[in-house]
Every structure is written in structure tokens, then in C-alpha cells.
Scaffold this motif. Structure first.
Motif, PDB file in Angstrom:
ATOM      1  N   SER A 249       0.833  -1.201   0.000  1.00  0.00           N
ATOM      2  CA  SER A 249       0.000   0.000   0.000  1.00  0.00           C
ATOM      3  C   SER A 249       0.871   1.257   0.000  1.00  0.00           C
ATOM      4  O   SER A 249       0.487   2.279  -0.565  1.00  0.00           O
ATOM      5  CB  SER A 249      -0.957  -0.010   1.182  1.00  0.00           C
ATOM      6  OG  SER A 249      -0.273  -0.305   2.357  1.00  0.00           O
ATOM      7  N   TYR A 250       2.052   1.185   0.609  1.00  0.00           N
ATOM      8  CA  TYR A 250       2.921   2.360   0.623  1.00  0.00           C
ATOM      9  C   TYR A 250       3.716   2.514  -0.668  1.00  0.00           C
ATOM     10  O   TYR A 250       4.206   3.601  -0.965  1.00  0.00           O
ATOM     11  CB  TYR A 250       3.819   2.353   1.870  1.00  0.00           C
ATOM     12  CG  TYR A 250       3.008   2.759   3.071  1.00  0.00           C
ATOM     13  CD1 TYR A 250       2.885   4.087   3.438  1.00  0.00           C
ATOM     14  CD2 TYR A 250       2.275   1.820   3.772  1.00  0.00           C
ATOM     15  CE1 TYR A 250       2.094   4.469   4.486  1.00  0.00           C
ATOM     16  CE2 TYR A 250       1.466   2.189   4.829  1.00  0.00           C
ATOM     17  CZ  TYR A 250       1.382   3.516   5.183  1.00  0.00           C
ATOM     18  OH  TYR A 250       0.571   3.901   6.214  1.00  0.00           O
ATOM     19  N   GLY A 273       7.102  -5.207  -1.212  1.00  0.00           N
ATOM     20  CA  GLY A 273       6.229  -4.106  -1.605  1.00  0.00           C
ATOM     21  C   GLY A 273       6.013  -3.966  -3.095  1.00  0.00           C
ATOM     22  O   GLY A 273       5.526  -2.928  -3.543  1.00  0.00           O
ATOM     23  N   SER A 274       6.389  -4.973  -3.891  1.00  0.00           N
ATOM     24  CA  SER A 274       6.464  -4.700  -5.325  1.00  0.00           C
ATOM     25  C   SER A 274       5.548  -5.549  -6.193  1.00  0.00           C
ATOM     26  O   SER A 274       5.672  -5.522  -7.401  1.00  0.00           O
ATOM     27  CB  SER A 274       7.901  -4.895  -5.798  1.00  0.00           C
ATOM     28  OG  SER A 274       8.212  -6.267  -5.710  1.00  0.00           O
ATOM     29  N   VAL A 279      -0.195  -3.862  -6.341  1.00  0.00           N
ATOM     30  CA  VAL A 279       0.068  -2.428  -6.337  1.00  0.00           C
ATOM     31  C   VAL A 279      -0.836  -1.733  -7.355  1.00  0.00           C
ATOM     32  O   VAL A 279      -1.372  -0.658  -7.105  1.00  0.00           O
ATOM     33  CB  VAL A 279       1.555  -2.142  -6.621  1.00  0.00           C
ATOM     34  CG1 VAL A 279       1.791  -0.650  -6.807  1.00  0.00           C
ATOM     35  CG2 VAL A 279       2.425  -2.657  -5.488  1.00  0.00           C
ATOM     36  N   GLY A 280      -1.041  -2.383  -8.518  1.00  0.00           N
ATOM     37  CA  GLY A 280      -1.911  -1.808  -9.538  1.00  0.00           C
ATOM     38  C   GLY A 280      -3.319  -1.597  -9.018  1.00  0.00           C
ATOM     39  O   GLY A 280      -3.899  -0.519  -9.185  1.00  0.00           O
ATOM     40  N   PHE A 286      -6.635   4.051  -4.555  1.00  0.00           N
ATOM     41  CA  PHE A 286      -6.196   5.283  -3.892  1.00  0.00           C
ATOM     42  C   PHE A 286      -6.409   6.507  -4.781  1.00  0.00           C
ATOM     43  O   PHE A 286      -6.651   7.597  -4.290  1.00  0.00           O
ATOM     44  CB  PHE A 286      -4.718   5.193  -3.494  1.00  0.00           C
ATOM     45  CG  PHE A 286      -4.439   4.177  -2.421  1.00  0.00           C
ATOM     46  CD1 PHE A 286      -5.460   3.730  -1.591  1.00  0.00           C
ATOM     47  CD2 PHE A 286      -3.166   3.666  -2.236  1.00  0.00           C
ATOM     48  CE1 PHE A 286      -5.217   2.789  -0.601  1.00  0.00           C
ATOM     49  CE2 PHE A 286      -2.920   2.721  -1.246  1.00  0.00           C
ATOM     50  CZ  PHE A 286      -3.945   2.283  -0.432  1.00  0.00           C
ATOM     51  N   SER A 287      -6.262   6.320  -6.100  1.00  0.00           N
ATOM     52  CA  SER A 287      -6.385   7.483  -6.978  1.00  0.00           C
ATOM     53  C   SER A 287      -7.823   7.638  -7.452  1.00  0.00           C
ATOM     54  O   SER A 287      -8.105   8.435  -8.333  1.00  0.00           O
ATOM     55  CB  SER A 287      -5.454   7.327  -8.182  1.00  0.00           C
ATOM     56  OG  SER A 287      -5.894   6.237  -8.972  1.00  0.00           O
TER      57      SER A 287
END
Lengths: 443, 373
Positions: A249-250, A273-274, A279-280, A286-287
Motif C-alpha cells: 500500500s505504501y 512491496g512490489s 500495487v496496480g 487510492f487514486s
């Protein structure tokens, strides 16, 4: 009046005495001599072995991580359908702790005391699992393959039952650090760190190689979703390469924040984190739909130690795909499910090594003896020995290109502290024909 | 009233304290029996329930009796838990001392928060205490050298002393496991807290708190100093939360920020509301629900053939449904239903002949109208 009160007082005393007499009459009055029967091992029956785990199935940490146990379950189901291990099927119970250590302590109590599991396999999270570390070790429950790269799991003196699994963050930090030193010798490096062992261990590893290149180290507190101050500080320091030891998430938050302030360094994210798929989807959430895929991560560098879903030609990925199609539930195969399957594969190896009559002590001994020689889905060997309960020994550096990855460095292995980084040259063996390991019992 | 009950009644002590003491002693015997007869897992669940219950009875006094809402009790528990953790490090002192210290430290924090809270009402008070719940876990992350940061502070929970294990073995023939010992500590503390609170509620302070809740102006005209009474209620409630935090620390063996999120504060509030606002018995029921409902629902889900993930997601859903249903069907909570049934029964009997009025009796099971707060 006072007489009446006293009589009532006497009534209470009489009742209390009566209760005490009855209670002690039910009691034993003293201890019998110790008697020891040759009882079977907890969690092991004629035809089954019960293992358990705790995962965040609900709450903020659930996306991604809640898929891990579904992968492990699919692999155990596959092994059970093919005859199990030494004739025993594996009964896998996983419970939700919502990534809250208070809950972890409750569900692990439930697993150990009520479900009576033989061993813990793959319990997830550093703060969550540290809450049950003492409990598992003092109860003699094998605590295998913790799903976290913290160094806490490698303390064989203090926690003899606990074993790590994935490459720890220090090893990963060292390999990333050396890669940067060799390939970006003039870069000004900024660090973006989760403010706990994860960030600290990663920083320690990276600083061993590029201490002089690091111009800023910014930390975020997990839970606080505003990372603008950290990103602004990195930008102000002039860092043109940022290494992130952070959770998925970060990764998404740092990408969005950097985009807003036109900050475009070379990003390097730790393996944790990758995951591009996760992440997508987080970026999209988030956006609020403005960013729809992980194309922002294009060109970012990360590390790998397991063949992922993008390598459709890899025999291991093909095996996982076949098993997931046969025994998986809803949804597609993902890197998190592969992670769970790989842990399950390692456990099957350990159980085979423990022999036809597995005991809790026995499986720990077996891992210490043969752990380093186990061949599996991981690109690198484990470091298990009587003196080390550390997991995988290295990673390779890769670059994210679209939905797949491009190899940047060969597979590198090392150990904690001053140990040198060396190239691991052995060919990654394909899985056995039937997809089930065949490890000889120890001793 | 029938003759046997009247006869039994004569043996009951006449003072409120005596009656409460008797109830608590009976409860103590029940607790020993239950703990000795149940499995180690049930013991650990009961230990968990005890710390929720200690905090919930404190909260029900504050919210139900004094009409102040607090969304910050999880944070106050954190204060208690961290204090206990720091004091128990390297077994520096016996655990009862650490628990007392945790209570005192949290009570002091309660004075500070209470002094601010006493000036606020309704949503403003909720907002201020919410800030507490959000802010306090951040302190642990900021001072990570001392408090262990995100990973938290590991706590060495007390082991049963030999004399206690031997005494209980003599009495019950049960081995003293560490889960059982922690459950004894938790329930011993809980019963003590309930006894003290029941007396407080029945006495002068309980009356004053209710007066303040029901009509501030009338209370002030009667000579009650509003601010002081409000702060006092907050301090008593905070002290309970501190003790609860101390028990939590020992049972969980860890004090970490992720254990004291706003979710904990809200869980305590729902426990109090579902059980019946202002009632100690209701707070106990509500905490039992918090502990026993989610695993039960998950097991039912698994038995119905759901996957592990779906069954886990069912638990918070069912808890939410229960909360909504209780609010719609019985706004007074479980104890509200019990009270209504008792009234109905009394009215039915009342037609048969005169009975002793039971109004004005306050005790452990005593309840209060939960309409406000």
C-alpha cells in the motif's frame, strides 16, 4: 437490629464454609506420582497431520495476504489427493487475526489448545507473530516458515522451535546495496523506510555497501496514509534513486505522492512491496480510478526469489498453475498464492524428512539436518542448521516491465552481518514429475 | 411473594455491600468451577473476556450512569498495558504491584482527559476522546526506543507460583496451566472491580452521577459540583481501563500499537450498548459476545462449507447485524429485555396480592434506564 445483622453474617460464613468443604471434597487432596504414557504426538493421528496458521483475512492488510493460505490449501489438497505424506493427509486450518496482535494471540490459542495442531506453518506478520513467539516455543509447538523477513525468527538458542522462510530484509538490503554500488555509483540515494524492523534491517543491509551514497533516510509510521512529508524531504535532499522498504500500500502511496510533486527518481522496492498486480489495484483504489494499472511501476527495480506468475514457461509456475486449476477456489493464480504453495511444499519436505512417525522435536531436528540441501521452488537454498534458523539466503535483482520482469543480475546469495555476497551458480532444478517432493527420512 | 422465597430472603444480608459481597462470592465459586472444568482454550477465551469486561464495566459507569461518551477507552487501556509492560520488564516487580501502578498511571491520564471532557458535550466529547484513541498509539511509535515502536513491547506474563498451583490442585485436582492462571488473575480482578463499582453505583456517588446525567441544572441547583463529578466519573472509568490494559498485557504477552486501534474503543462501546447501557451485568454479557461470537460464527461458516476466507469475513458481518438488530428491537440492550420481562412478571403477580416493592434496590444485577448518553 444488630443481633439480626450478626445472624445474617453468620449465615454467609456458614454458606461459604459449606461451599469450601464441598469444593475440597471434589478435589484430589494431593498430587499422584508422575505417570508417563507413550501418548501419540499432538495433532498426529493414524491418517492425518493437523497444521495451522494465522493470516489477515479481513481488515487493512487483507488484500494480497489473504490469498496466501488459499494457495497453501490448494497444494495440501493436491498432496492429499495423491496419497498424502507417509500415508497421512495434511489437515490445514487457518484463522483470521486481522493483523492485530491481540487477535493473533487469541487465534493461536485456539489453534494450539483447541484445534491441537501439530505445527504452525507460515503465520504472517512481524508484530502479529512476535506476540505468539514465546507461547509457541514454551509450548513446544514447531513454528515453521514465518511469513515475514524479520531477523527475529532466527534465534535458535532462545526460540528453538521457530524457523524463518523468506530471505530476511537484511540479506535483501545487502544485495540491493551492492547492485546500486555497481550499477549506479554516482546516484544520490534516498531511503523510504517502514518505521520498524522491516525498514531498520533493510537499511542496515543497504548501508553496508552504499553508506556514502545515502543522502536521506525517511521513515513512515504504518497506518498513517500521508507520506507527503517523507516524499518532499527525499525530493529536497536531491536523491535521484529511492530504495523503498515498505509494504504494497505504501508503494502505491509513494508513487501517487511523487507523481503529484513531479518527482521522478529511479525507484527500487523490496520484494515485499512490489507485487505489480496488487500495487496496480491499490493505485486504482487510492487514486479513485485516475490510475488504472501498475504502469506507473514500469522501470522500477525489485528483487525475486520465487518464479512468479509472469514466467509462464517456468516448470514451477506450470506446476502451480496445474494445481491451482485442479484444487484452487475462485480467482486466478497470483504471486501470493505461489508464495503459499511454496511454503506448503517446504512443509511437505520437512514432514517427509521427519519420518513415518513424526514428532514435534523430530521435525525440528530433521529441518536442522537436511534443511540446507532441500531443493524447491525457491532460486536459492535455505540456511537451516543447528546454529541457524534463517530462511532463504538470497535474491536476484529484476526490473518491472509492464506485467512481467526483466532479469538485471544473476541470483546472489549471502548471510547476515559481514558475510560476502556471492553469485549462486547452481541450476534451478525443475519440480519432480508428480509435483510432490521426495525427501528421505532423517536418521 | 411465595413463602420459600420470602424465607430465603431472610437469610440475605440487609446491607447493599453485604448483598453484593455475597453475589461476588457466589460468582467466585462459579468462576473457579468453570475454569477448572473447561479446556485450556476456553480458559484463554475467558481470560480474554475478563479484560474486555473490566474495561466495559468502567465504560458503562461513565456512559450509562454519567452520560459521558468515550471513544478513547482503547487508548486508556494502552496506557495501562504499556505501564505494565515497562514495570514487568526483567521481572522487576511482582505483577500485582505493576497492575496497581498501571491503574494509578491511567487514572492520572484520566484526570487530564476528564478535565477536558467535563467541558464538552455530545459529539464534541466524542470527537475529543476519538482524538485520544487515534493519538495514543502514535506515541508508542514515536518513542520506539522505549516502547518498541510498531512491533510493540514484549511482556513476560507471570507464571503460577507453586503454592497457588498446589493449593488449587489440592482443591480441584486440576493442573494449573498458564492460561488458567491468567484467567484467574483476570477474573479475580474483574470480580473485585465489579464489587467496588456496584457499591459505588448504589451509593451517594452513583446517585449524584445519575442526577447529573438526567438533568444538569437540577443537579447544580441541588448543590452538585458538575465539573468535579464528571471528572471523578472519568477517573473511575479510566482506572478500570488501566487495570483492563494491565490484564490484557499479561494475557496477550505484548503491547503493540496495532492492538489499541480505534476498533478496540468501538468494540468496548458496542459491548456496553448491546449488553444494556449502565448495567454491570450487561457489560459482562456484551464482553462475552465480543469474545465468543466471532469464533462461533466462523466455525458455523466453515461447517456450512464456506472457504476459510469467507468464514472469517462472516464474523464481523454477523456482529454488525446483531448490533443493528439489538438497536432496532431492544434499544435498552439485553438487560433492557430482562428488565422488561421482570416488570411484566411482577405486574402479573401483583394482581394476585401485595408484594414488597423492589424499587430502589441497587446491586450487582441492578440496572438503570439506558435512554441517555
Amino acid at each position: 437490629m444488630s443481633k439480626r445483622v450478626r445472624r445474617r453474617g453468620a449465615g454467609i460464613v456458614a454458606v461459604a464454609t459449606a461451599v469450601a468443604v464441598i469444593a475440597s471434597a471434589c478435589g484430589a487432596g494431593g498430587r499422584p506420582d508422575e505417570n508417563e504414557g507413550g501418548a501419540a504426538e499432538v495433532g498426529v493421528t493414524e491418517d492425518s497431520v493437523k497444521v495451522g496458521a494465522h493470516f489477515p483475512l479481513t481488515g487493512v492488510a487483507a488484500p494480497g495476504y489473504s490469498a496466501i493460505p488459499t494457495g497453501a490449501k490448494a497444494y495440501f489438497d493436491y498432496v492429499n489427493a495423491n496419497g498424502g505424506v507417509h500415508g497421512r493427509t495434511i489437515d490445514y486450518v487457518f484463522r483470521d487475526d486481522a493483523y492485530n496482535p491481540t487477535n493473533t494471540s487469541q487465534v493461536v490459542n485456539e489453534l494450539v489448545l483447541q484445534d491441537e495442531i501439530f505445527a504452525m506453518v507460515g503465520g504472517l506478520g512481524t508484530p502479529t507473530h512476535s506476540a505468539v513467539l514465546d507461547f509457541l516455543n514454551s509450548n513446544g509447538v514447531p513454528d515453521l516458515f514465518v511469513s515475514s523477513g524479520s531477523l527475529l525468527w532466527d534465534q535458535p538458542e532462545k526460540n528453538p522451535m521457530t524457523f524463518g522462510w523468506q530471505p530476511d530484509y537484511e540479506v535483501e538490503g545487502k544485495i540491493i546495496g551492492q547492485y546500486v554500488k555497481q550499477n549506479f555509483p554516482d546516484a544520490k540515494v534516498g531511503l523510504f523506510l517502514q518505521d520498524d524492523d522491516f525498514g531498520d534491517d533493510g537499511e542496515k543491509g543497504a548501508r553496508a555497501y552504499i553508506d556514502d551514497q545515502i543522502v536521506a533516510a525517511e521513515r513512515y509510521a504504518p497506518g498513517n496514509t500521508d507520506v507527503a512529508p517523507q516524499i518532499a524531504a527525499l525530493q529536497a535532499s536531491g536523491a535521484d534513486l529511492v530504495i523503498g522498504f515498505n509494504v504494497p500500500s505504501y508503494t502505491a502511496l509513494s508513487q501517487l505522492t511523487a507523481m503529484r510533486s513531479n518527482y521522478e527518481p529511479q525507484w527500487i522496492y523490496s520484494n515485499v512491496g512490489s507485487d505489480p498486480a496488487l500495487v496496480g489495484s491499490l493505485l486504482g483504489r487510492f487514486s479513485e480510478g485516475k490510475v488504472t494499472d501498475a504502469s506507473m511501476l514500469d522501470g522500477a527495480i525489485t528483487t525475486e526469489y520465487l518464479p512468479g506468475v509472469d514466467e509462464a514457461d517456468n516448470p514451477w509456475t506450470q506446476l502451480w498453475q496445474r494445481i491451482w486449476d485442479e484444487h484452487g477456489g475462485e480467482g486466478d493464480l497470483s504471486n501470493y498464492r505461489i508464495y503459499g504453495m511454496s511454503q506448503a511444499y517446504t512443509f511437505v519436505q520437512a514432514l517427509q524428512a521427519a519420518g513415518p512417525e513424526p514428532t514435534r522435536e523430530g521435525i525440528v531436528d530433521a529441518l536442522e539436518q537436511v534443511g540446507q540441501d532441500l531443493q524447491g521452488p525457491a532460486l536459492v537454498p535455505y540456511r537451516y542448521s543447528p546454529d541457524s534458523h534463517a530462511g532463504l539466503s538470497g535474491v536476484k535483482v529484476v526490473q518491472i516491465t509492464g506485467t512481467t520482469t526483466k532479469e538485471l543480475s544473476p541470483v546472489m546469495v549471502t548471510d547476515n552481518g559481514d558475510a560476502e555476497i556471492t553469485e549462486y551458480t547452481e541450476e534451478h532444478a525443475p519440480p519432480p514429475e508428480n509435483g510432490i517432493p521426495n525427501v528421505e527420512p532423517v536418521g | 411473594m411465595s413463602a420459600p422465597t420470602a424465607a430465603a430472603r431472610r437469610f440475605l444480608p440487609s446491607s447493599v455491600f453485604g448483598r453484593n459481597l455475597l453475589t461476588v462470592l457466589v460468582a467466585l465459586v462459579a468462576v473457579v468451577l468453570v475454569l477448572e472444568l473447561t479446556s485450556p482454550f476456553r480458559n484463554s477465551q475467558l481470560a480474554t473476556m475478563s479484560y474486555y469486561a473490566i474495561a466495559a464495566v468502567g465504560l458503562t459507569v461513565l456512559t450509562g450512569l454519567n452520560g459521558q461518551i468515550s471513544l478513547g477507552h482503547g487508548a486508556l487501556m494502552a496506557v495501562g498495558a504499556y505501564t505494565t509492560g515497562l514495570l514487568l520488564e526483567n521481572e522487576a516487580m511482582p505483577f500485582p504491584v505493576a497492575m496497581l501502578a498501571a491503574m494509578v498511571v491511567t487514572a492520572v491520564a484520566g484526570i487530564v482527559v476528564g478535565a477536558a471532557a467535563a467541558r464538552l458535550h455530545g459529539p464534541y466529547l466524542a470527537g475529543a476522546t476519538l482524538a485520544l484513541a487515534v493519538g495514543v498509539p502514535g506515541i508508542a511509535i514515536y518513542f520506539d526506543g522505549l516502547l518498541g515502536g510498531e512491533q510493540g513491547l514484549r511482556i513476560s506474563s507471570p507464571t503460577p507460583p507453586d503454592w497457588f498451583a498446589d493449593a488449587m490442585y489440592f482443591l480441584t485436582a486440576g493442573e494449573m496451566t498458564s492460561a488458567r492462571y491468567l484467567a484467574y488473575i483476570g477474573w479475580g480482578t474483574l470480580l473485585l472491580v465489579v464489587l467496588l463499582l456496584a457499591n459505588l453505583i448504589a451509593g451517594r456517588y452513583g446517585r449524584i452521577w445519575r442526577a447529573v446525567r438526567d438533568d444538569e441544572i437540577a443537579a447544580e441547583l441541588a448543590g452538585v459540583r458538575l465539573g468535579r463529578m464528571r471528572v471523578l466519573a472519568f477517573v473511575v472509568s479510566a482506572a478500570c481501563a488501566g487495570l483492563a490494559g494491565a490484564v490484557l498485557a499479561m494475557v496477550v504477552r505484548l503491547a503493540a500499537p496495532s492492538g489499541f486501534t480505534i476498533v478496540l474503543s468501538l468494540a468496548l462501546l458496542t459491548a456496553v450498548v448491546v449488553g444494556g447501557l449502565g448495567s454491570l451485568g450487561g457489560a459482562l454479557l456484551g464482553s462475552a459476545l465480543l469474545v465468543f461470537l466471532p469464533p462461533a460464527v466462523t466455525d458455523i461458516g466453515t461447517d456450512l462449507g464456506m472457504s476459510g476466507v469467507q468464514a472469517a469475513q462472516l464474523a464481523p458481518f454477523v456482529y454488525g447485524v446483531v448490533l443493528v438488530v439489538v438497536m432496532l428491537a431492544a434499544p435498552g440492550g439485553v438487560m433492557g429485555i430482562v428488565r422488561r420481562l421482570r416488570h411484566a412478571g411482577r405486574r402479573a403477580r401483583g394482581r394476585g396480592g401485595p408484594s414488597r416493592p423492589a424499587a430502589g434496590k441497587q446491586g450487582v444485577g441492578a440496572t438503570d434506564q439506558g435512554g441517555r448518553g
